[in-house]
Design a protein around this motif. Structure first.
Motif, mmCIF file in Angstrom:
data_model
loop_
_atom_site.group_PDB
_atom_site.id
_atom_site.type_symbol
_atom_site.label_atom_id
_atom_site.label_comp_id
_atom_site.label_asym_id
_atom_site.label_seq_id
_atom_site.Cartn_x
_atom_site.Cartn_y
_atom_site.Cartn_z
ATOM 1 N N PRO A 74 0.802 -1.237 0.000
ATOM 2 C CA PRO A 74 0.000 0.000 0.000
ATOM 3 C C PRO A 74 0.829 1.278 0.000
ATOM 4 O O PRO A 74 0.354 2.322 -0.457
ATOM 5 N N ALA A 75 2.060 1.216 0.494
ATOM 6 C CA ALA A 75 2.903 2.409 0.540
ATOM 7 C C ALA A 75 3.690 2.631 -0.748
ATOM 8 O O ALA A 75 4.300 3.685 -0.924
ATOM 9 N N THR A 76 3.683 1.660 -1.662
ATOM 10 C CA THR A 76 4.526 1.783 -2.850
ATOM 11 C C THR A 76 4.043 2.866 -3.807
ATOM 12 O O THR A 76 4.843 3.438 -4.545
ATOM 13 N N GLY A 77 2.733 3.158 -3.818
ATOM 14 C CA GLY A 77 2.238 4.230 -4.676
ATOM 15 C C GLY A 77 2.882 5.556 -4.315
ATOM 16 O O GLY A 77 3.348 6.307 -5.188
ATOM 17 N N TRP A 78 2.926 5.856 -3.012
ATOM 18 C CA TRP A 78 3.584 7.075 -2.529
ATOM 19 C C TRP A 78 5.081 7.005 -2.804
ATOM 20 O O TRP A 78 5.679 7.965 -3.280
ATOM 21 N N PHE A 79 5.693 5.867 -2.509
ATOM 22 C CA PHE A 79 7.142 5.715 -2.640
ATOM 23 C C PHE A 79 7.605 5.947 -4.081
ATOM 24 O O PHE A 79 8.595 6.646 -4.316
ATOM 25 N N LEU A 80 6.882 5.371 -5.044
ATOM 26 C CA LEU A 80 7.299 5.484 -6.438
ATOM 27 C C LEU A 80 7.152 6.897 -6.986
ATOM 28 O O LEU A 80 7.761 7.241 -8.005
ATOM 29 N N SER A 210 1.193 8.014 10.319
ATOM 30 C CA SER A 210 -0.005 7.305 10.796
ATOM 31 C C SER A 210 -0.624 6.468 9.683
ATOM 32 O O SER A 210 -1.122 5.356 9.929
ATOM 33 N N SER A 211 -0.577 6.961 8.454
ATOM 34 C CA SER A 211 -1.093 6.180 7.330
ATOM 35 C C SER A 211 -0.276 4.909 7.148
ATOM 36 O O SER A 211 -0.829 3.830 6.896
ATOM 37 N N MET A 212 1.054 5.024 7.273
ATOM 38 C CA MET A 212 1.919 3.848 7.179
ATOM 39 C C MET A 212 1.538 2.809 8.222
ATOM 40 O O MET A 212 1.430 1.612 7.935
ATOM 41 N N ALA A 213 1.307 3.287 9.453
ATOM 42 C CA ALA A 213 0.971 2.372 10.549
ATOM 43 C C ALA A 213 -0.377 1.705 10.311
ATOM 44 O O ALA A 213 -0.518 0.484 10.480
ATOM 45 N N PHE A 214 -1.380 2.492 9.935
ATOM 46 C CA PHE A 214 -2.717 1.937 9.708
ATOM 47 C C PHE A 214 -2.706 0.943 8.549
ATOM 48 O O PHE A 214 -3.369 -0.098 8.604
ATOM 49 N N MET A 397 -2.460 9.620 -15.833
ATOM 50 C CA MET A 397 -1.081 9.175 -15.660
ATOM 51 C C MET A 397 -0.569 9.364 -14.234
ATOM 52 O O MET A 397 0.177 8.533 -13.706
ATOM 53 N N HIS A 398 -0.968 10.460 -13.576
ATOM 54 C CA HIS A 398 -0.426 10.738 -12.248
ATOM 55 C C HIS A 398 -0.947 9.767 -11.186
ATOM 56 O O HIS A 398 -0.475 9.787 -10.048
ATOM 57 N N LEU A 399 -1.901 8.901 -11.551
ATOM 58 C CA LEU A 399 -2.410 7.922 -10.592
ATOM 59 C C LEU A 399 -1.987 6.490 -10.926
ATOM 60 O O LEU A 399 -2.436 5.548 -10.278
ATOM 61 N N TYR A 400 -1.127 6.318 -11.939
ATOM 62 C CA TYR A 400 -0.697 4.958 -12.311
ATOM 63 C C TYR A 400 -0.040 4.228 -11.140
ATOM 64 O O TYR A 400 -0.310 3.047 -10.895
ATOM 65 N N SER A 401 0.856 4.918 -10.418
ATOM 66 C CA SER A 401 1.568 4.243 -9.329
ATOM 67 C C SER A 401 0.609 3.812 -8.231
ATOM 68 O O SER A 401 0.755 2.733 -7.647
ATOM 69 N N HIS A 402 -0.396 4.640 -7.946
ATOM 70 C CA HIS A 402 -1.375 4.286 -6.919
ATOM 71 C C HIS A 402 -2.285 3.154 -7.405
ATOM 72 O O HIS A 402 -2.669 2.273 -6.624
ATOM 73 N N GLY A 403 -2.627 3.175 -8.690
ATOM 74 C CA GLY A 403 -3.440 2.089 -9.239
ATOM 75 C C GLY A 403 -2.692 0.765 -9.191
ATOM 76 O O GLY A 403 -3.264 -0.277 -8.843
ATOM 77 N N SER A 404 -1.391 0.795 -9.512
ATOM 78 C CA SER A 404 -0.569 -0.425 -9.448
ATOM 79 C C SER A 404 -0.452 -0.922 -8.016
ATOM 80 O O SER A 404 -0.494 -2.127 -7.745
ATOM 81 N N SER A 405 -0.309 0.015 -7.086
ATOM 82 C CA SER A 405 -0.209 -0.351 -5.668
ATOM 83 C C SER A 405 -1.479 -1.025 -5.180
ATOM 84 O O SER A 405 -1.435 -2.041 -4.473
ATOM 85 N N MET A 406 -2.638 -0.491 -5.568
ATOM 86 C CA MET A 406 -3.918 -1.083 -5.156
ATOM 87 C C MET A 406 -4.078 -2.479 -5.751
ATOM 88 O O MET A 406 -4.550 -3.406 -5.075
#
Length: 495
Positions: A74-80, A210-214, A397-406
């Motif tokens: 779940p954190a990879t979208g932010w990380f990428l 907190s998001s990371m923890a949840f 395009m700006h949501l590709y990383s979040h879509g891949s993470s989900m």
């Protein structure tokens, strides 16, 4: 600034029928790391003897890997969005190599477990990195063909894990499962760092702790609770699952709030694209069916038909190979004709194969089992490539990383749910039949038949989603702008 690795000018020029080098390298790396998710399944008995642990403890070499994947993805979208392509690759492969090396020399089970967790941390980054980069650098008209090649990494690798481990364990120690991977992963890492180029520019932004923890506690608890079903105790896993669902709900609420500032860990506005949401449902149920069959068939072949782990692996290997080899062809068909010509027949094939497995018996010819398994795997191959391409293609395009993470997160949850479902149904039915005086073999066979029947019934949802999916990603969904998504955020928060 919206995008993580937004394509630079001309990044989506025609590929001329060739898969970009960056994608080839990422597919190879992803295959190597994902292979390790299932490679330890056959090694459980050896670990129990060599490291002096019980069966339930030994199972953690697989459970811990799955839990880490569920917690990290779940954190990879932010990380990428925050690092360059090369840095993300270097971190992912560096972490994986360290975990592999540590596992290979682990003097105790605890150290082995730590090594597996570190391995999984690197693996969790690779799949979203591959999918995000593909969607960024490959033009729409070529995505099906290229995504078909990705099928090799995401579907064949898990299927090949038990086969490879069975072969290795015939002649060597379980440590060789890591020692053989280590030089291969090292060469792949060197090739990648030598030839990989950065795609776009990283975006600045602080992480919400907190998001990371949840996310970690929520998805980790959900997957762990599901993995504990089927052990005879229902109350404790149910409580863990309930806690996980509650934490995920808090995580979702937190992300919706953070979307106003543009720094969510996992941007849930991806769910506003109807095609993406339908693709998620179809992928989750299809992945559930695949994992259910991966659990039930080995149990049937080894416990009821008396085959060895190696023989079992060889019997199911053709299906896994068919799935991977069909990927490129499926992708070309998708590029030319669209998704419906593939996804609808594939969804029917998935249901037909699972329905066929409900007829298993102690004398069913092996060629029939082989045929049903190949039908299931081929149908899944025909479904996954169009579904991944349509779903991610419906996002800006700006949501590709979040879509891949989900997508990656839901795969882990679906795998855990599929395993829990078939084991629970099978165990409950077998126990009921045993209590009524049915012979043990027949009772366990009855449990497996019912588990396949439940999977077949659930797969009807795949057919429904397949019919609802468009042939191509709708133009309006392509045109969704950040402003439109931001306009929708207050309504999401209100809801």
């Amino acid at each position: 600034m919206h995008a993580d690795i937004s394509a630079p000018a001309g990044a989506q020029a025609s590929t001329g029928g060739r898969t970009p080098t960056v994608i080839r390298l990422l597919v190879l790396a992803t295959f190597v790391v994902i292979l390790n998710e299932t490679i330890m399944i056959n090694a459980i008995p050896r670990l129990m003897t060599d490291l002096k642990v019980g069966e339930r403890s030994a199972q953690w070499v697989s459970t811990a890997f799955m839990l880490t994947m569920a917690a990290v993805i779940p954190a990879t979208g932010w990380f990428l969005q925050r690092v360059t392509t090369r840095r993300a690759y270097a971190i992912a492969m560096g972490v994986f190599l360290f975990g592999t090396a540590l596992s290979s020399v682990a003097p105790t089970f605890a150290v082995l477990l730590v090594g597996r967790v570190i391995q999984a941390g690197g693996t969790a980054i690779m799949m979203p990195l591959l999918m995000t980069t593909l969607m960024t650098v490959v033009p729409e008209q070529d995505r099906g063909r290229v995504m078909g090649n990705v099928t090799l990494a995401i579907s064949v690798a898990p299927a090949m894990g038990p086969v490879i481990s069975g072969l290795v364990l015939q002649i060597a120690s379980w440590r060789w499962l890591f020692l053989l991977v280590l030089p291969i992963a090292g060469v792949v890492t060197w090739l990648g760092l030598r030839r990989l180029e950065n795609i776009g520019e990283p975006q600045a932004g602080a992480i919400d702790v907190s998001s990371m923890a949840f996310a970690a506690l929520g998805f980790g608890s959900l997957v762990y609770g599901l993995s504990k079903f089927g052990n005879g105790n229902v109350a404790a896993p149910a409580l863990i699952i309930a806690a996980g669902v509650a934490l995920i709900a808090i995580f979702a609420w937190r992300q919706i709030r953070l979307q106003r500032t543009g720094t969510p860990l996992l941007d849930l506005r991806i769910l506003l694209a109807p095609t993406y949401s339908k693709s998620l449902v179809l992928m989750a149920v299809a992945f559930l069916a695949m994992m259910g069959s991966m659990i039930l068939l080995p149990l049937y072949l080894q416990n009821l038909r008396g085959l060895s782990p190696l023989q079992t692996g060889l019997l199911v290997m053709p299906g896994g190979l068919a799935m991977g080899l069909l990927g490129p062809t499926v992708g070309k068909i998708f590029d030319r004709f669209g998704g419906r010509v593939l996804v609808i027949p594939a969804s029917v094939g998935i249901t037909a194969a699972l329905a066929g497995f409900t007829q298993i018996s102690l004398t069913m010819p092996y060629w029939q089992l082989l045929g049903l398994h190949i039908l299931l795997m081929a149908s899944l191959a025909a479904a996954f490539t169009p579904v991944f391409t349509l779903g991610l293609g419906a996002l800006p395009m700006h949501l590709y990383s979040h879509g891949s993470s989900m997508l990656g997160t839901l795969q882990q949850v679906a795998a855990a749910f599929g395993t829990a479902l078939v084991v629970t149904v099978m165990s409950s039915r077998a126990t009921s039949l045993l209590d009524s005086g049915t012979p043990a073999l027949d009772a366990h066979l009855g449990g497996m038949r019912l588990a396949f029947a439940v999977s077949a019934a659930l797969s009807l949802l795949v057919i429904v989603m397949a019919v609802l999916l468009p042939n191509r990603a709708p133009a309006m969904e392509h045109a969704v702008s950040m402003d439109e998504l931001e306009d929708a955020t207050p309504q999401l928060v209100k809801d």
